[in-house]
Structure formats: structure tokens, C-alpha cells
Design a protein around this motif. Sequence first.
Motif, PDB file in Angstrom:
ATOM      1  N   PRO A  68      41.668  58.843  29.736  1.00 13.14           N
ATOM      2  CA  PRO A  68      42.412  59.722  30.655  1.00 13.14           C
ATOM      3  C   PRO A  68      41.812  59.844  32.038  1.00 13.14           C
ATOM      4  O   PRO A  68      42.505  60.195  32.993  1.00 13.14           O
ATOM      5  N   ASP A  69      40.512  59.567  32.175  1.00 14.59           N
ATOM      6  CA  ASP A  69      39.887  59.671  33.490  1.00 14.59           C
ATOM      7  C   ASP A  69      39.883  58.353  34.253  1.00 14.59           C
ATOM      8  O   ASP A  69      39.277  58.247  35.320  1.00 14.59           O
ATOM      9  N   SER A  70      40.556  57.333  33.701  1.00 15.06           N
ATOM     10  CA  SER A  70      40.553  56.017  34.351  1.00 15.06           C
ATOM     11  C   SER A  70      41.376  55.990  35.630  1.00 15.06           C
ATOM     12  O   SER A  70      41.133  55.178  36.515  1.00 15.06           O
ATOM     13  N   ILE A  71      42.377  56.848  35.693  1.00 15.42           N
ATOM     14  CA  ILE A  71      43.327  56.787  36.800  1.00 15.42           C
ATOM     15  C   ILE A  71      43.009  57.855  37.836  1.00 15.42           C
ATOM     16  O   ILE A  71      42.833  59.022  37.499  1.00 15.42           O
ATOM     17  N   SER A  72      42.930  57.438  39.095  1.00 13.98           N
ATOM     18  CA  SER A  72      42.756  58.381  40.193  1.00 13.98           C
ATOM     19  C   SER A  72      43.752  58.047  41.287  1.00 13.98           C
ATOM     20  O   SER A  72      44.255  56.922  41.379  1.00 13.98           O
ATOM     21  N   TYR A  73      44.036  59.044  42.128  1.00  6.03           N
ATOM     22  CA  TYR A  73      44.967  58.863  43.237  1.00  6.03           C
ATOM     23  C   TYR A  73      44.280  59.275  44.530  1.00  6.03           C
ATOM     24  O   TYR A  73      43.619  60.312  44.591  1.00  6.03           O
ATOM     25  N   LEU A  74      44.448  58.459  45.549  1.00  2.23           N
ATOM     26  CA  LEU A  74      43.787  58.660  46.827  1.00  2.23           C
ATOM     27  C   LEU A  74      44.830  58.687  47.939  1.00  2.23           C
ATOM     28  O   LEU A  74      45.697  57.825  48.003  1.00  2.23           O
ATOM     29  N   ALA A  75      44.743  59.690  48.821  1.00  2.00           N
ATOM     30  CA  ALA A  75      45.602  59.735  49.999  1.00  2.00           C
ATOM     31  C   ALA A  75      44.837  59.131  51.163  1.00  2.00           C
ATOM     32  O   ALA A  75      43.827  59.676  51.610  1.00  2.00           O
ATOM     33  N   THR A  76      45.305  57.981  51.659  1.00  2.00           N
ATOM     34  CA  THR A  76      44.569  57.259  52.693  1.00  2.00           C
ATOM     35  C   THR A  76      45.507  56.340  53.461  1.00  2.00           C
ATOM     36  O   THR A  76      46.729  56.439  53.330  1.00  2.00           O
ATOM     37  N   ILE A  77      44.941  55.424  54.253  1.00  2.00           N
ATOM     38  CA  ILE A  77      45.742  54.535  55.096  1.00  2.00           C
ATOM     39  C   ILE A  77      46.641  53.661  54.234  1.00  2.00           C
ATOM     40  O   ILE A  77      46.177  53.031  53.281  1.00  2.00           O
ATOM     41  N   PRO A  78      47.926  53.576  54.530  1.00  2.00           N
ATOM     42  CA  PRO A  78      48.844  52.781  53.705  1.00  2.00           C
ATOM     43  C   PRO A  78      48.472  51.294  53.662  1.00  2.00           C
ATOM     44  O   PRO A  78      47.986  50.732  54.648  1.00  2.00           O
ATOM     45  N   THR A  79      48.708  50.682  52.495  1.00  2.00           N
ATOM     46  CA  THR A  79      48.443  49.252  52.316  1.00  2.00           C
ATOM     47  C   THR A  79      49.635  48.570  51.647  1.00  2.00           C
ATOM     48  O   THR A  79      49.505  47.975  50.575  1.00  2.00           O
ATOM     49  N   PRO A  80      50.829  48.646  52.251  1.00  2.00           N
ATOM     50  CA  PRO A  80      51.992  48.041  51.597  1.00  2.00           C
ATOM     51  C   PRO A  80      51.835  46.531  51.421  1.00  2.00           C
ATOM     52  O   PRO A  80      51.331  45.839  52.292  1.00  2.00           O
ATOM     53  N   ARG A  81      52.263  46.044  50.254  1.00  2.00           N
ATOM     54  CA  ARG A  81      52.258  44.624  49.880  1.00  2.00           C
ATOM     55  C   ARG A  81      50.845  44.060  49.760  1.00  2.00           C
ATOM     56  O   ARG A  81      50.629  42.841  49.809  1.00  2.00           O
ATOM     57  N   ALA A  82      49.858  44.943  49.570  1.00  2.00           N
ATOM     58  CA  ALA A  82      48.476  44.522  49.332  1.00  2.00           C
ATOM     59  C   ALA A  82      47.893  45.399  48.231  1.00  2.00           C
ATOM     60  O   ALA A  82      48.214  46.589  48.136  1.00  2.00           O
ATOM     61  N   LEU A  83      47.041  44.815  47.394  1.00  2.00           N
ATOM     62  CA  LEU A  83      46.413  45.596  46.332  1.00  2.00           C
ATOM     63  C   LEU A  83      45.528  46.671  46.936  1.00  2.00           C
ATOM     64  O   LEU A  83      44.842  46.450  47.944  1.00  2.00           O
ATOM     65  N   ASN A  84      45.528  47.834  46.335  1.00  2.00           N
ATOM     66  CA  ASN A  84      44.849  48.990  46.921  1.00  2.00           C
ATOM     67  C   ASN A  84      43.345  48.803  47.044  1.00  2.00           C
ATOM     68  O   ASN A  84      42.713  49.380  47.936  1.00  2.00           O
ATOM     69  N   ASP A  85      42.748  47.993  46.138  1.00  2.00           N
ATOM     70  CA  ASP A  85      41.289  47.807  46.177  1.00  2.00           C
ATOM     71  C   ASP A  85      40.871  46.631  47.055  1.00  2.00           C
ATOM     72  O   ASP A  85      39.692  46.283  47.131  1.00  2.00           O
ATOM     73  N   GLY A  86      41.831  45.983  47.723  1.00  2.00           N
ATOM     74  CA  GLY A  86      41.507  44.887  48.628  1.00  2.00           C
ATOM     75  C   GLY A  86      41.377  43.533  47.970  1.00  2.00           C
ATOM     76  O   GLY A  86      41.117  42.531  48.651  1.00  2.00           O
ATOM     77  N   SER A  87      41.570  43.466  46.670  1.00  2.00           N
ATOM     78  CA  SER A  87      41.453  42.194  45.962  1.00  2.00           C
ATOM     79  C   SER A  87      42.772  41.436  46.021  1.00  2.00           C
ATOM     80  O   SER A  87      43.707  41.836  46.723  1.00  2.00           O
ATOM     81  N   GLY A  88      42.851  40.353  45.277  1.00  2.00           N
ATOM     82  CA  GLY A  88      44.096  39.601  45.179  1.00  2.00           C
ATOM     83  C   GLY A  88      44.211  38.504  46.217  1.00  2.00           C
ATOM     84  O   GLY A  88      43.330  38.295  47.054  1.00  2.00           O
ATOM     85  N   ILE A  89      45.320  37.789  46.154  1.00  2.00           N
ATOM     86  CA  ILE A  89      45.594  36.684  47.069  1.00  2.00           C
ATOM     87  C   ILE A  89      46.058  37.243  48.412  1.00  2.00           C
ATOM     88  O   ILE A  89      46.962  38.076  48.464  1.00  2.00           O
ATOM     89  N   ILE A  90      45.418  36.824  49.483  1.00  2.00           N
ATOM     90  CA  ILE A  90      45.818  37.261  50.820  1.00  2.00           C
ATOM     91  C   ILE A  90      46.991  36.388  51.265  1.00  2.00           C
ATOM     92  O   ILE A  90      46.866  35.166  51.403  1.00  2.00           O
ATOM     93  N   LEU A  91      48.138  37.009  51.496  1.00  2.00           N
ATOM     94  CA  LEU A  91      49.335  36.279  51.874  1.00  2.00           C
ATOM     95  C   LEU A  91      49.393  36.081  53.386  1.00  2.00           C
ATOM     96  O   LEU A  91      48.929  36.923  54.158  1.00  2.00           O
ATOM     97  N   ASN A  92      49.956  34.968  53.800  1.00  2.00           N
ATOM     98  CA  ASN A  92      50.058  34.615  55.214  1.00  2.00           C
ATOM     99  C   ASN A  92      51.358  35.191  55.780  1.00  2.00           C
ATOM    100  O   ASN A  92      52.452  34.814  55.365  1.00  2.00           O
ATOM    101  N   GLY A  93      51.239  36.110  56.691  1.00  2.00           N
ATOM    102  CA  GLY A  93      52.413  36.784  57.224  1.00  2.00           C
ATOM    103  C   GLY A  93      53.098  36.002  58.329  1.00  2.00           C
ATOM    104  O   GLY A  93      52.440  35.383  59.168  1.00  2.00           O
ATOM    105  N   ILE A  94      54.449  36.040  58.334  1.00  2.00           N
ATOM    106  CA  ILE A  94      55.248  35.373  59.358  1.00  2.00           C
ATOM    107  C   ILE A  94      55.913  36.433  60.225  1.00  2.00           C
ATOM    108  O   ILE A  94      56.628  37.305  59.729  1.00  2.00           O
TER     109      ILE A  94
END
Length: 660
Positions: free
Chosen positions: A182-208
Motif C-alpha cells: 500500500p505504500d508503493s504508490i505516491s503522488y507528486l505535484a510538480t512540473i508537468p511531463t506530458p508524453r514522458a515517464l514521470n521518473d525520466g526513464s524510457g525511450i526519448i522520442l524525437n519531437g517534430i
Amino acid sequence: MKIKSTLVIIVFFFISVCFSQTVVINELDSDTPSIDDKEFIELLSNIPNFSLDGYVLVFFNGSTNGADSSYLTIDLSGYTTDVNGLLLIGSNAVVPTPQLLIAPNLIQNGPDAVALFTGTAEDFPEGTLATTTNLVDALAYETGSAEAQSLWALLGLSGQVIEGPNNNTDSIQRFDDGLGNPDSISYLATIPTPRALNDGSGIILNGILTTVSQAQYDEGMAFDITFTSEQNVTSDLNINFSLNNQGFNTSDYTGNTSVIIPSGFNTVSTTITLIDDILDEGDEVLKISISTLPTEYLRLNNNLEIRVVDNDFTMAPFGTPLYPTTGIVASTQPTGYYDSINGLSNTTPTTLEQGLQNIIANPAIVRAQTYADVIDILEEADQNPANSNEVWLLYTEQGRAKLDIQTTSNNAGTWNREHTFPRSLAGYNSIDLDEIRDGKDVFWITKADSLRHGNSDAHALRAADGPENSSRNNQHYGQYNGPSGTAGSFKGDVARSVLYMQIRYNGLSIENGFPSTQGQMGDLVTLLDWHRNDPPDDFEMNRNNIVYEWQFNRNPFIDMPELVEYIWGNQAGMVWDNSLSVSDFSVETIKIYPNPINDQLFISGKNNEYNVVIFSSDGRKLQSKTLKNNSPFNLDLATGLYYARISSEGKTETKKFLVR
């Protein structure tokens, strides 16, 4: 304590379904500064490129009026998450462009909740009570609002997340430390990161990014569209796009709509030439829309709208209210339309007012249209006589492109629908069905007691500049006299429109002074003065004819302006007869020429002699003279709009003229 753009609030609470979901609510931005056009919600699947067939996203209103029930449902069938497992949902103003587009300003600020279910949109009609049945994930949130504990309970939650105060710049983001408790999930109010994983990981997509140097071009012009990637492409990138949008199509332009960014480069341009045809199509909007890109790319923006100004606009044979004409547009009233009021006065058992109401509020004939239909009505009825692509703005006395209708809370540079008899003074408002533009042939039956229909009565709605409409607010006329420096060409128009409303609807009246009782409006003395000094012109008669085509009723004070005197003015209590109408005098008829003038004004008519009084646009008497027919009146006036009150053999008519 809130610290901008860093860790703000972490809220832990138990969601019984949150540890084994395939899809979760990953990020929510329910409130953005100013006009709320960049709100979004993001889903995350634990499997990339995951089909969301069979899922539905439901938004619940936790306010007292909302009753913990649904107000928006989005069926996710047909959508798939990307290579990072993300699906972004938002308006076209969100950057990068969401995979699933919705209208701006749909997501409420809170205290509310959003929940993901298995099922379809049909399972959650508007007003469905929140439930845990088929629930996959849920998030309750607020933007400094009160708590909605009953909504939490219905969704199996034990708290809500604070995004920040109203107009905040943060989003709510979900983090999972992977411990599976039950303590695994947390919520943070911070700078929006639409279309990107919240922790900064993952494949970086090339924007057009799509760019154009201007937002507006005339027919016949050419312009470049440039596509730029954030990083050099590693292999040739084909970009296909469309410009089609409503009436704008491939017959309106030439140029390639398929381009290639070569490997090792990051930009490409193409030239589009707009065809200069001879058709009066009205101003149009092309939309630059990129089709599907490879999975390693995303669109930073899309659906760019570019206005195409049509140079084939037409001009009406009559003038604008600022340069008015009379006698060109005839009333389209049916034969005998007003005959039933002959012989009536406001002292007879069936009063003149009641007789008029029996005509213009006849439930067997008159139709009420929706508030959205009024946009279509005004685009025709308030069309600028000097440019068919524009509407004429009431108070500011200028044309504005029909395409500039206000669509968001930002009214700068736009036009909107002005109630000459304000909503708050009258007591009418919109209902949900008012937002449907369903055309002339779909209507409500209406009668004199149907006050709510006054909200969409086009006889008392005009195209107006957005900021000026806000400036007028709900002031009575006399309190509000229009923008400084204008000629006041609207004054008679608004006077006749609100006087019409007293006759048309029970419960409305025009009073002296500035009354505070709902249903009453002022100032009668001011409005009578405006009516007398700014008589109906061709523009006003034309709009009366057009509104009649929609509503099947007319404004009698445009057709027969002298009626105003028999109800409120210097003939009150006298018996009305159509033969006494000033319109007969106009047809007989009196003309002033030239118009505009330099220093001499001539009066022409059938009578031998006329008494002429000249007034300024604000009603000040300047000069008077008795003239022989077709003899000159020598004037020494500054440039501007003036009125000539012309009397002969007991009849009076007022005409506008311009000094240049």
C-alpha cells in the motif's frame, strides 16, 4: 507549504486495485493558468503499445451540485499506448500533441475524481454515480477546494491529492517504487511531463515541430511550411500532411503535402500557393495536420490553423449603421401582418401592447431557436454591408471577421453575442440544449410566458466586440452610453430591441431610471431619445427580415417606428392606425442629399416646405431652418455624424447624414 517546481505534496493512500493493473492513471493536469486550454490526463500501461479496447475513462464531479456523479466519459477503444506505454489525452494546445484529442477546458478543477474502468461509454451516461464496479484505477484531486469524502468512499479511496491553488502551473504525477504494498504508490505535484515517464526513464522520442511565418494569408499568396526535428534523424523521415478543413480542400491550393527530412538532417520546408479564384467562399481556415509518424517520433504541435482571407467578398446595396441608407431594403412583413392592432390604444380593453404581443408572441406561429443558432443568425443578420466576410460590431461600429467568434474565455480580438437586455436583469439563462446548432427547421414552440427563450431571441442579440461586451456588462442604457469617440449609431437599434422585449415577453418592462428589480431595465427616457434621434435604417430593416426567417416574428418598432410614441411617448393613449405610421411619410418620401455632405444639405420631397432641425450625434440641437423643397441648408459643421429632424404637415422624420 508549496515550493514552486519541486516536490510539493506527496500523498499516500490505499487504492485496492492499484498493484496489479495493466493500465493506471499516470499524470493529471486539471488546472492551467488563464484559459485552461492545456489540461491533460495521461495513462500508463505496463506493456508498451498496449490496446485500450474495452477501457473507459470517467470524470466525476465531487461538488455538492455534482452529487459525486459523472460529467465526462471518454471511450478508449481504438487507442493504443506508445513505446513507453503512455497515452496522452488533452486539447490540441497541449505540447506535445496528445494522441487522443478533446476540447479545451473540459476537465474540472476539483474537488473531483477521475477513474479508469473496463467497459464502454454507454455504461456511464452523464450523471452516473461513482462506483468501484469494474474499476481499474482512480484518482481524487483538488485545487484548493473543499474535500469530497463521499466521492472517495464511492471509489474505494481514502484521500485526495492537492494539485495546487487555482491557476497553478503543476500537474499531479504518480510514482511507484515497485514494492507492491500500500505504500508503493505516491503522488507528486510538480512540473508537468506530458508524453514522458514521470521518473525520466524510457525511450526519448524525437519531437517534430511545424512552423509557418504568419497566421493569415490572402488568396493568391504563397507560404512555406517548415518541419523541424529536435534531433537529427538517423534515417530518412517521410512526413505526410493534409491542409483540408471543412470547405478548404485541394481545389484551394497547389504544392506538395509530402516531404522528407534526409538522414543526418533535422529540417525540411515546402511551399504552398493559395489559389486566387473568383468565388465568394468567405474566409476559410486551412489546418496543417501531420498523419501518423514512426513510433520513435512525436508531434510537438499539430493541426495548425492558418486563415485564408477571401478577396472576393461582396458588398450590400445598403450602408452600414455608421453610413446609413434608407428606402433600399423593404420590410418582408406578410400582407396584413399588423392589421389586428388598428383601432387599439393603451386605454382600450385590448390594449395596443397586448395586440402587438398577440402578433409577435403567437405560439401557433412564432419559433424559438437555440442560443447556438444565434451565431448563425448573427453571421447573416449582422453581416457587414461593406464586407460579406465580416459581422458589424454593435458598440464599436466596425467590421470583424466572422471567423473571430469567441470560443474560449479569452475575448480579446473576438466578437460574441451581446444581450441588449442583459441576462441578469431579465432572469433568463441557457440550458444544455441551447448549445446545439440545429438550424432553422428545429425549434421550440414559444409564447409570451416563455421568458427563458428571451436568452436566444435574435431581435435582442447583436454581434459585439468581446471586451466591449464585458465592459458594458449588465449596465442599463443611460448608465452605459457606448465607447467614447464613437458616433452612437447603435443607439436607436438597441432602444428598439429592448422595447421589443417588453412587448414580446411577460415579466419584462422598460422603466425610468436604473431599476434593481429583476425583469426591469432602464432608462426609458434615454431609450426614447435614442429611438427618436436614430431612426431605423436599411441595415436594421435587413436584420429584421432575416430574424423573421428564423423566428417567424418581427420587431414592430423597426417596421413602424411611430408605434413607440403610441405606447411610451408623446402619443400614448391615442388610437393607433397603420395610416399614421411614419413609414408612410418615408415612402412619400423625403430625401436628403448629398450624403456625405461638405457644407450644404438639400431636402427633397413632395411638399413645398420643410422645417429642418440639425442635431449632433449626442442629441444636442445645433441649427434649425425652414426650407423650400430642394433648396440648400448652409452648414458649418465639423467632420462627423449628424441628424436632421424634418417636419412637414404634421409629420416628422429623422435622417442621419455624414459631414466629411
